[in-house]
Design a protein around this motif. Sequence first.
Motif, PDB file in Angstrom:
ATOM      1  N   ASP A  93       0.503   3.919  -1.534  1.00 56.85           N
ATOM      2  CA  ASP A  93      -0.291   4.958  -2.190  1.00 56.85           C
ATOM      3  C   ASP A  93       0.211   6.369  -1.897  1.00 56.85           C
ATOM      4  O   ASP A  93       0.334   7.191  -2.805  1.00 56.85           O
ATOM      5  CB  ASP A  93      -1.764   4.853  -1.760  1.00 56.85           C
ATOM      6  CG  ASP A  93      -2.359   3.500  -2.025  1.00 56.85           C
ATOM      7  OD1 ASP A  93      -3.306   3.405  -2.824  1.00 56.85           O
ATOM      8  OD2 ASP A  93      -1.899   2.507  -1.413  1.00 56.85           O
ATOM      9  N   ASP A  94       0.459   6.661  -0.632  1.00 58.55           N
ATOM     10  CA  ASP A  94       0.847   8.016  -0.227  1.00 58.55           C
ATOM     11  C   ASP A  94       2.353   8.182  -0.124  1.00 58.55           C
ATOM     12  O   ASP A  94       2.829   9.189   0.424  1.00 58.55           O
ATOM     13  CB  ASP A  94       0.196   8.366   1.118  1.00 58.55           C
ATOM     14  CG  ASP A  94      -1.320   8.359   1.034  1.00 58.55           C
ATOM     15  OD1 ASP A  94      -1.860   8.751  -0.027  1.00 58.55           O
ATOM     16  OD2 ASP A  94      -1.970   7.953   2.016  1.00 58.55           O
ATOM     17  N   MET A 101      -1.524  -3.636  -3.929  1.00 61.83           N
ATOM     18  CA  MET A 101      -2.362  -2.456  -3.739  1.00 61.83           C
ATOM     19  C   MET A 101      -3.785  -2.758  -4.196  1.00 61.83           C
ATOM     20  O   MET A 101      -4.023  -3.749  -4.887  1.00 61.83           O
ATOM     21  CB  MET A 101      -1.811  -1.265  -4.552  1.00 61.83           C
ATOM     22  CG  MET A 101      -0.351  -0.945  -4.299  1.00 61.83           C
ATOM     23  SD  MET A 101       0.269   0.468  -5.260  1.00 61.83           S
ATOM     24  CE  MET A 101      -0.564   1.811  -4.426  1.00 61.83           C
ATOM     25  N   ASN A 102      -4.699  -1.850  -3.832  1.00 68.30           N
ATOM     26  CA  ASN A 102      -6.068  -1.979  -4.326  1.00 68.30           C
ATOM     27  C   ASN A 102      -6.402  -0.859  -5.301  1.00 68.30           C
ATOM     28  O   ASN A 102      -7.549  -0.447  -5.428  1.00 68.30           O
ATOM     29  CB  ASN A 102      -7.077  -2.017  -3.173  1.00 68.30           C
ATOM     30  CG  ASN A 102      -6.992  -0.772  -2.298  1.00 68.30           C
ATOM     31  OD1 ASN A 102      -6.321   0.208  -2.640  1.00 68.30           O
ATOM     32  ND2 ASN A 102      -7.668  -0.799  -1.165  1.00 68.30           N
ATOM     33  N   GLN A 103      -5.385  -0.362  -6.000  1.00 63.61           N
ATOM     34  CA  GLN A 103      -5.587   0.613  -7.057  1.00 63.61           C
ATOM     35  C   GLN A 103      -4.794   0.163  -8.286  1.00 63.61           C
ATOM     36  O   GLN A 103      -3.866  -0.640  -8.191  1.00 63.61           O
ATOM     37  CB  GLN A 103      -5.129   2.012  -6.635  1.00 63.61           C
ATOM     38  CG  GLN A 103      -3.667   2.084  -6.221  1.00 63.61           C
ATOM     39  CD  GLN A 103      -2.996   3.394  -6.639  1.00 63.61           C
ATOM     40  OE1 GLN A 103      -2.781   3.621  -7.822  1.00 63.61           O
ATOM     41  NE2 GLN A 103      -2.675   4.221  -5.660  1.00 63.61           N
ATOM     42  N   THR A 104      -5.174   0.687  -9.440  1.00 59.15           N
ATOM     43  CA  THR A 104      -4.546   0.241 -10.673  1.00 59.15           C
ATOM     44  C   THR A 104      -3.440   1.161 -11.168  1.00 59.15           C
ATOM     45  O   THR A 104      -2.498   0.697 -11.809  1.00 59.15           O
ATOM     46  CB  THR A 104      -5.593   0.095 -11.790  1.00 59.15           C
ATOM     47  OG1 THR A 104      -6.222   1.363 -12.027  1.00 59.15           O
ATOM     48  CG2 THR A 104      -6.647  -0.934 -11.403  1.00 59.15           C
ATOM     49  N   ARG A 105      -3.537   2.461 -10.924  1.00 62.01           N
ATOM     50  CA  ARG A 105      -2.589   3.386 -11.539  1.00 62.01           C
ATOM     51  C   ARG A 105      -1.153   3.084 -11.143  1.00 62.01           C
ATOM     52  O   ARG A 105      -0.267   2.934 -11.994  1.00 62.01           O
ATOM     53  CB  ARG A 105      -2.933   4.837 -11.162  1.00 62.01           C
ATOM     54  CG  ARG A 105      -2.011   5.861 -11.866  1.00 62.01           C
ATOM     55  CD  ARG A 105      -2.198   7.256 -11.310  1.00 62.01           C
ATOM     56  NE  ARG A 105      -1.768   7.356  -9.926  1.00 62.01           N
ATOM     57  CZ  ARG A 105      -0.495   7.499  -9.527  1.00 62.01           C
ATOM     58  NH1 ARG A 105       0.486   7.525 -10.422  1.00 62.01           N
ATOM     59  NH2 ARG A 105      -0.199   7.593  -8.243  1.00 62.01           N
ATOM     60  N   MET A 106      -0.896   2.990  -9.840  1.00 62.63           N
ATOM     61  CA  MET A 106       0.482   2.755  -9.411  1.00 62.63           C
ATOM     62  C   MET A 106       0.950   1.349  -9.741  1.00 62.63           C
ATOM     63  O   MET A 106       2.116   1.137 -10.083  1.00 62.63           O
ATOM     64  CB  MET A 106       0.636   3.040  -7.910  1.00 62.63           C
ATOM     65  CG  MET A 106       0.814   4.511  -7.599  1.00 62.63           C
ATOM     66  SD  MET A 106       1.029   4.820  -5.821  1.00 62.63           S
ATOM     67  CE  MET A 106       2.600   4.018  -5.513  1.00 62.63           C
ATOM     68  N   ASP A 140       0.804  -1.225   0.000  1.00 61.67           N
ATOM     69  CA  ASP A 140       0.000   0.000   0.000  1.00 61.67           C
ATOM     70  C   ASP A 140       0.842   1.283   0.000  1.00 61.67           C
ATOM     71  O   ASP A 140       0.660   2.143   0.872  1.00 61.67           O
ATOM     72  CB  ASP A 140      -0.930   0.023   1.223  1.00 61.67           C
ATOM     73  CG  ASP A 140      -1.932  -1.088   1.239  1.00 61.67           C
ATOM     74  OD1 ASP A 140      -2.272  -1.605   0.159  1.00 61.67           O
ATOM     75  OD2 ASP A 140      -2.395  -1.461   2.340  1.00 61.67           O
ATOM     76  N   ARG A 175      -9.659  -5.237  -7.858  1.00 58.20           N
ATOM     77  CA  ARG A 175      -9.833  -4.459  -9.082  1.00 58.20           C
ATOM     78  C   ARG A 175      -9.945  -5.331 -10.326  1.00 58.20           C
ATOM     79  O   ARG A 175      -9.952  -4.822 -11.428  1.00 58.20           O
ATOM     80  CB  ARG A 175      -8.690  -3.453  -9.253  1.00 58.20           C
ATOM     81  CG  ARG A 175      -8.484  -2.500  -8.082  1.00 58.20           C
ATOM     82  CD  ARG A 175      -9.537  -1.399  -8.018  1.00 58.20           C
ATOM     83  NE  ARG A 175     -10.815  -1.850  -7.479  1.00 58.20           N
ATOM     84  CZ  ARG A 175     -11.140  -1.849  -6.189  1.00 58.20           C
ATOM     85  NH1 ARG A 175     -10.264  -1.491  -5.272  1.00 58.20           N
ATOM     86  NH2 ARG A 175     -12.342  -2.235  -5.805  1.00 58.20           N
ATOM     87  N   GLU A 194       4.569   7.366  -2.954  1.00 58.00           N
ATOM     88  CA  GLU A 194       4.946   6.916  -4.293  1.00 58.00           C
ATOM     89  C   GLU A 194       6.411   7.178  -4.608  1.00 58.00           C
ATOM     90  O   GLU A 194       7.130   6.283  -5.080  1.00 58.00           O
ATOM     91  CB  GLU A 194       4.048   7.575  -5.332  1.00 58.00           C
ATOM     92  CG  GLU A 194       4.293   7.079  -6.742  1.00 58.00           C
ATOM     93  CD  GLU A 194       3.203   7.519  -7.707  1.00 58.00           C
ATOM     94  OE1 GLU A 194       3.314   7.184  -8.907  1.00 58.00           O
ATOM     95  OE2 GLU A 194       2.235   8.177  -7.266  1.00 58.00           O
TER      96      GLU A 194
END
Length: 326
Positions: free
Chosen positions: A144-145, A174-179, A142, A197, A147
């Motif tokens: 996310d914050d 992670m639970n996001q796709t962009r990174m 994670d 996702r 990067e």
Amino acid sequence: MRTVPLGRGTVPVTELSLGAAALGNLFHTVTDEDAAATVDTAWDLGLRSFDTAPHYGLGLSERRLGEALRTRPRDQYTLSTKVGRLLRPEAHPHGDDLANGFAVPATHRRVWDFSARGVRRGIEESLTRLGLDRVDIVYLHDPDDHEQQAFDQAYPELERMRREGTVGAIGAGMNQTRMLRRFVRDTDVDVVLLAGRYTLLDHSGLDTVLSEAARRGVSVVAGGVFNSGLLADPRPGTTFDYAPAPTGLLNQALRLKDLCAAFGVPLRAAALQFPLGHPAVAGVLVGARSAAEVADAAAMARHPIPAELWRELRDLELIPRDAPIR
């Protein structure tokens, strides 16, 4: 159970892996006996991939998983843990950790650290809690914050440790796709753990992470395939990504359940097997807190699913028309 090597390397994972967050008392207390029985049952059913993290129960998940695996032949299973959160003792501990989702005493605090030194220290401390001499896969957890630090410091350190042979495979979870797409595109990771996702309800990972991973020979482990409960048992009050499911998503999940039932397929089976159709997906990671839950997951992974069901879901545009199906 089918085993696949990650990326271009040799570290294997079984198509079904046991996620050990629940063994860290995720939301509810799990006894030591139930935790051990969960791992024992997973082993008996052929699962040979196990995932944990310091975050899960302030180290409780790592301690329990290490204890359960310690007597197993070390070359017969694959173990992953994560870095990015260091655990530091509280000077005056009080209360519990339920604000972070875990029913454990708040004896430690989490300190974000994606520095090179923090990565080394995190792995050393995880090995101490696990009571084992190595882990096979290490994920950045994670970031996310964080990067810039994750890409500039943490990832290069993991790459050095892989080169040294300290770890076998590296990646990010992670639970996001962009990174995650950036990790796949701009680094030499072996694997990414994509949580929630690429599911029957959320297809956002298909044209981003999975397509890029397939092009570059990077493996994907699909986590969160039940979207925290909605695809396991859709009903009012069920959660989607750990929050109450919006009405529209609940209705869509109920529709999926009815369509699956018409073909004699439990929704859980379709949800678990859907990601496995993509060639980039090496396996699915499913959490369990009891022997019964891990046995159910294994049964759902084996449940026959007729091709007609997938065609129906495509025709109704409930899954993308270009989603690969095995």
